[in-house]
Write a protein that holds these residues in place. Structure first.
Motif, PDB file in Angstrom:
ATOM      1  N   THR A  28       0.821  -1.210   0.000  1.00 14.68           N
ATOM      2  CA  THR A  28       0.000   0.000   0.000  1.00 14.68           C
ATOM      3  C   THR A  28       0.855   1.261   0.000  1.00 14.68           C
ATOM      4  OG1 THR A  28      -0.127   0.049   2.409  1.00 14.68           O
ATOM      5  CG2 THR A  28      -1.891  -1.113   1.248  1.00 14.68           C
ATOM      6  N   TYR A  29       0.242   2.325  -0.465  1.00  8.62           N
ATOM      7  CA  TYR A  29       0.813   3.669  -0.421  1.00  8.62           C
ATOM      8  C   TYR A  29      -0.291   4.564   0.114  1.00  8.62           C
ATOM      9  CZ  TYR A  29       2.846   8.087  -1.940  1.00  8.62           C
ATOM     10  OH  TYR A  29       3.350   9.356  -1.971  1.00  8.62           O
ATOM     11  N   THR A  30      -0.025   5.325   1.169  1.00  3.36           N
ATOM     12  CA  THR A  30      -1.056   6.191   1.735  1.00  3.36           C
ATOM     13  C   THR A  30      -0.574   7.629   1.804  1.00  3.36           C
ATOM     14  OG1 THR A  30      -0.333   5.816   4.006  1.00  3.36           O
ATOM     15  CG2 THR A  30      -2.046   4.355   3.169  1.00  3.36           C
ATOM     16  N   MET A  31      -1.521   8.540   1.719  1.00  4.18           N
ATOM     17  CA  MET A  31      -1.247   9.958   1.907  1.00  4.18           C
ATOM     18  C   MET A  31      -2.501  10.602   2.477  1.00  4.18           C
ATOM     19  SD  MET A  31      -1.402  11.382  -2.018  1.00  4.18           S
ATOM     20  CE  MET A  31      -0.639   9.983  -2.793  1.00  4.18           C
ATOM     21  N   SER A  32      -2.316  11.622   3.273  1.00  2.00           N
ATOM     22  CA  SER A  32      -3.472  12.330   3.810  1.00  2.00           C
ATOM     23  C   SER A  32      -3.592  13.677   3.118  1.00  2.00           C
ATOM     24  CB  SER A  32      -3.356  12.502   5.326  1.00  2.00           C
ATOM     25  OG  SER A  32      -2.255  13.302   5.651  1.00  2.00           O
ATOM     26  N   PHE A  33      -4.814  14.199   3.107  1.00  2.00           N
ATOM     27  CA  PHE A  33      -5.043  15.504   2.495  1.00  2.00           C
ATOM     28  C   PHE A  33      -6.108  16.248   3.289  1.00  2.00           C
ATOM     29  CE2 PHE A  33      -7.662  12.394   0.361  1.00  2.00           C
ATOM     30  CZ  PHE A  33      -8.907  12.993   0.241  1.00  2.00           C
ATOM     31  N   PHE A  34      -5.999  17.561   3.291  1.00  2.00           N
ATOM     32  CA  PHE A  34      -6.897  18.414   4.059  1.00  2.00           C
ATOM     33  C   PHE A  34      -8.298  18.369   3.461  1.00  2.00           C
ATOM     34  CE2 PHE A  34      -8.751  22.640   5.005  1.00  2.00           C
ATOM     35  CZ  PHE A  34      -8.804  22.506   6.383  1.00  2.00           C
ATOM     36  N   ALA A  35      -9.293  18.245   4.342  1.00  2.00           N
ATOM     37  CA  ALA A  35     -10.695  18.180   3.922  1.00  2.00           C
ATOM     38  C   ALA A  35     -11.525  19.107   4.798  1.00  2.00           C
ATOM     39  CB  ALA A  35     -11.209  16.745   4.014  1.00  2.00           C
ATOM     40  N   PRO A  36     -11.846  20.312   4.306  1.00  2.00           N
ATOM     41  CA  PRO A  36     -12.707  21.196   5.082  1.00  2.00           C
ATOM     42  C   PRO A  36     -14.074  20.556   5.291  1.00  2.00           C
ATOM     43  CG  PRO A  36     -11.720  22.368   3.227  1.00  2.00           C
ATOM     44  CD  PRO A  36     -11.429  20.912   3.046  1.00  2.00           C
ATOM     45  N   ASN A  37     -14.688  20.817   6.417  1.00  2.00           N
ATOM     46  CA  ASN A  37     -16.009  20.255   6.710  1.00  2.00           C
ATOM     47  C   ASN A  37     -17.025  20.693   5.654  1.00  2.00           C
ATOM     48  OD1 ASN A  37     -17.867  18.833   8.525  1.00  2.00           O
ATOM     49  ND2 ASN A  37     -18.798  20.847   8.732  1.00  2.00           N
ATOM     50  N   GLY A  38     -17.787  19.717   5.145  1.00  2.00           N
ATOM     51  CA  GLY A  38     -18.874  19.998   4.219  1.00  2.00           C
ATOM     52  C   GLY A  38     -18.467  20.274   2.789  1.00  2.00           C
ATOM     53  N   VAL A  39     -17.201  20.139   2.454  1.00  2.00           N
ATOM     54  CA  VAL A  39     -16.724  20.427   1.097  1.00  2.00           C
ATOM     55  C   VAL A  39     -16.306  19.119   0.424  1.00  2.00           C
ATOM     56  CG1 VAL A  39     -15.029  21.673  -0.291  1.00  2.00           C
ATOM     57  CG2 VAL A  39     -15.929  22.713   1.810  1.00  2.00           C
ATOM     58  N   ALA A  40     -16.873  18.841  -0.743  1.00  2.00           N
ATOM     59  CA  ALA A  40     -16.514  17.625  -1.479  1.00  2.00           C
ATOM     60  C   ALA A  40     -15.068  17.707  -1.959  1.00  2.00           C
ATOM     61  CB  ALA A  40     -17.447  17.425  -2.663  1.00  2.00           C
ATOM     62  N   GLN A  41     -14.336  16.613  -1.774  1.00  2.00           N
ATOM     63  CA  GLN A  41     -12.952  16.497  -2.217  1.00  2.00           C
ATOM     64  C   GLN A  41     -12.884  15.424  -3.306  1.00  2.00           C
ATOM     65  OE1 GLN A  41     -10.458  18.556  -0.755  1.00  2.00           O
ATOM     66  NE2 GLN A  41     -12.369  19.448   0.000  1.00  2.00           N
ATOM     67  N   THR A  42     -12.280  15.747  -4.430  1.00  2.00           N
ATOM     68  CA  THR A  42     -12.193  14.810  -5.546  1.00  2.00           C
ATOM     69  C   THR A  42     -10.734  14.489  -5.844  1.00  2.00           C
ATOM     70  OG1 THR A  42     -14.244  15.626  -6.508  1.00  2.00           O
ATOM     71  CG2 THR A  42     -12.768  14.421  -7.980  1.00  2.00           C
ATOM     72  N   LEU A  66     -12.185  10.261   9.115  1.00  2.00           N
ATOM     73  CA  LEU A  66     -13.142  11.224   9.656  1.00  2.00           C
ATOM     74  C   LEU A  66     -14.560  10.674   9.734  1.00  2.00           C
ATOM     75  CD1 LEU A  66     -11.886  14.482   7.876  1.00  2.00           C
ATOM     76  CD2 LEU A  66     -11.420  13.745  10.229  1.00  2.00           C
ATOM     77  N   GLY A  67     -14.693   9.362   9.833  1.00  2.00           N
ATOM     78  CA  GLY A  67     -15.999   8.744   9.986  1.00  2.00           C
ATOM     79  C   GLY A  67     -16.823   8.627   8.717  1.00  2.00           C
ATOM     80  N   ALA A  89     -15.320  12.391  -2.007  1.00  2.00           N
ATOM     81  CA  ALA A  89     -15.777  12.180  -0.635  1.00  2.00           C
ATOM     82  C   ALA A  89     -15.976  13.540   0.026  1.00  2.00           C
ATOM     83  CB  ALA A  89     -14.762  11.360   0.152  1.00  2.00           C
ATOM     84  N   THR A  90     -16.934  13.594   0.941  1.00  2.00           N
ATOM     85  CA  THR A  90     -17.211  14.825   1.669  1.00  2.00           C
ATOM     86  C   THR A  90     -17.042  14.588   3.165  1.00  2.00           C
ATOM     87  OG1 THR A  90     -18.788  15.534  -0.019  1.00  2.00           O
ATOM     88  CG2 THR A  90     -18.937  16.616   2.133  1.00  2.00           C
ATOM     89  N   ASN A  91     -16.230  15.416   3.788  1.00  2.00           N
ATOM     90  CA  ASN A  91     -16.050  15.383   5.229  1.00  2.00           C
ATOM     91  C   ASN A  91     -17.321  15.944   5.864  1.00  2.00           C
ATOM     92  OD1 ASN A  91     -15.404  15.833   7.899  1.00  2.00           O
ATOM     93  ND2 ASN A  91     -13.823  17.356   7.478  1.00  2.00           N
ATOM     94  N   SER A  92     -18.021  15.139   6.619  1.00  2.00           N
ATOM     95  CA  SER A  92     -19.236  15.605   7.299  1.00  2.00           C
ATOM     96  C   SER A  92     -19.108  15.418   8.810  1.00  2.00           C
ATOM     97  CB  SER A  92     -20.455  14.854   6.762  1.00  2.00           C
ATOM     98  OG  SER A  92     -20.280  13.462   6.914  1.00  2.00           O
ATOM     99  N   SER A  93     -17.875  15.492   9.305  1.00  2.00           N
ATOM    100  CA  SER A  93     -17.619  15.259  10.728  1.00  2.00           C
ATOM    101  C   SER A  93     -18.013  16.438  11.609  1.00  2.00           C
ATOM    102  CB  SER A  93     -16.138  14.939  10.951  1.00  2.00           C
ATOM    103  OG  SER A  93     -15.334  16.087  10.701  1.00  2.00           O
ATOM    104  N   GLY A  94     -18.200  17.601  11.007  1.00  2.00           N
ATOM    105  CA  GLY A  94     -18.514  18.786  11.783  1.00  2.00           C
ATOM    106  C   GLY A  94     -17.314  19.689  12.012  1.00  2.00           C
ATOM    107  N   ALA A  95     -16.127  19.232  11.626  1.00  2.00           N
ATOM    108  CA  ALA A  95     -14.908  20.033  11.775  1.00  2.00           C
ATOM    109  C   ALA A  95     -13.953  19.716  10.632  1.00  2.00           C
ATOM    110  CB  ALA A  95     -14.230  19.727  13.103  1.00  2.00           C
ATOM    111  N   ASP A  96     -13.089  20.672  10.306  1.00  2.00           N
ATOM    112  CA  ASP A  96     -12.071  20.419   9.300  1.00  2.00           C
ATOM    113  C   ASP A  96     -11.143  19.304   9.780  1.00  2.00           C
ATOM    114  OD1 ASP A  96     -13.202  22.579   8.018  1.00  2.00           O
ATOM    115  OD2 ASP A  96     -11.541  23.948   8.439  1.00  2.00           O
TER     116      ASP A  96
END
Length: 111
Positions: A28-42, A66-67, A89-96
């Motif tokens: 596997t290869y993994t990376m994380s990226f910033f996802a503001p709450n409520g904003v779709a990330q493509t 982020l659930g 995917a959209t972060n809907s956790s309530g926080a960035d």
């Protein structure tokens, strides 16, 4: 591993070289990226497998964290062919926060 000779739309690509010595395990290869709450990330990318890879455990990419319910794309085309994938995917956790992109390969072919 960074690869500069097998490329599609950039100067380099990432090679994942799984090894099967009788009990295949995912590479596997993994990376994380910033996802503001409520904003779709493509995420848009391209898969390619060589002819010795095998067909029962195809390469895939997943956005998770982020659930959210993980979103996955799996390679479907023949060997030595580029296949475009798009994951949203959209972060809907309530926080960035950060989502995680995981790219994986697991071959059943020996070697």
């Amino acid at each position: 591993i960074r690869e500069n000779s097998v490329i599609n739309r950039s100067r380099s690509s990432i090679i994942i070289s799984p090894w099967n010595s009788g009990a295949p395990t995912a590479a596997t290869y993994t990376m994380s990226f910033f996802a503001p709450n409520g904003v779709a990330q493509t995420i848009v990318g391209y898969f390619r497998k060589n002819s010795s890879y095998g067909a029962s455990t195809l390469p895939y990419a997943t956005i998770s964290g982020l659930g959210i319910t993980p979103v996955t794309a799996t390679l479907t085309v023949a060997a030595d062919t580029w296949e475009k994938f798009t994951l949203t995917a959209t972060n809907s956790s309530g926080a960035d926060g950060n989502l995680t992109l995981t790219i994986a390969g697991q071959t059943t072919a020996a070697g």
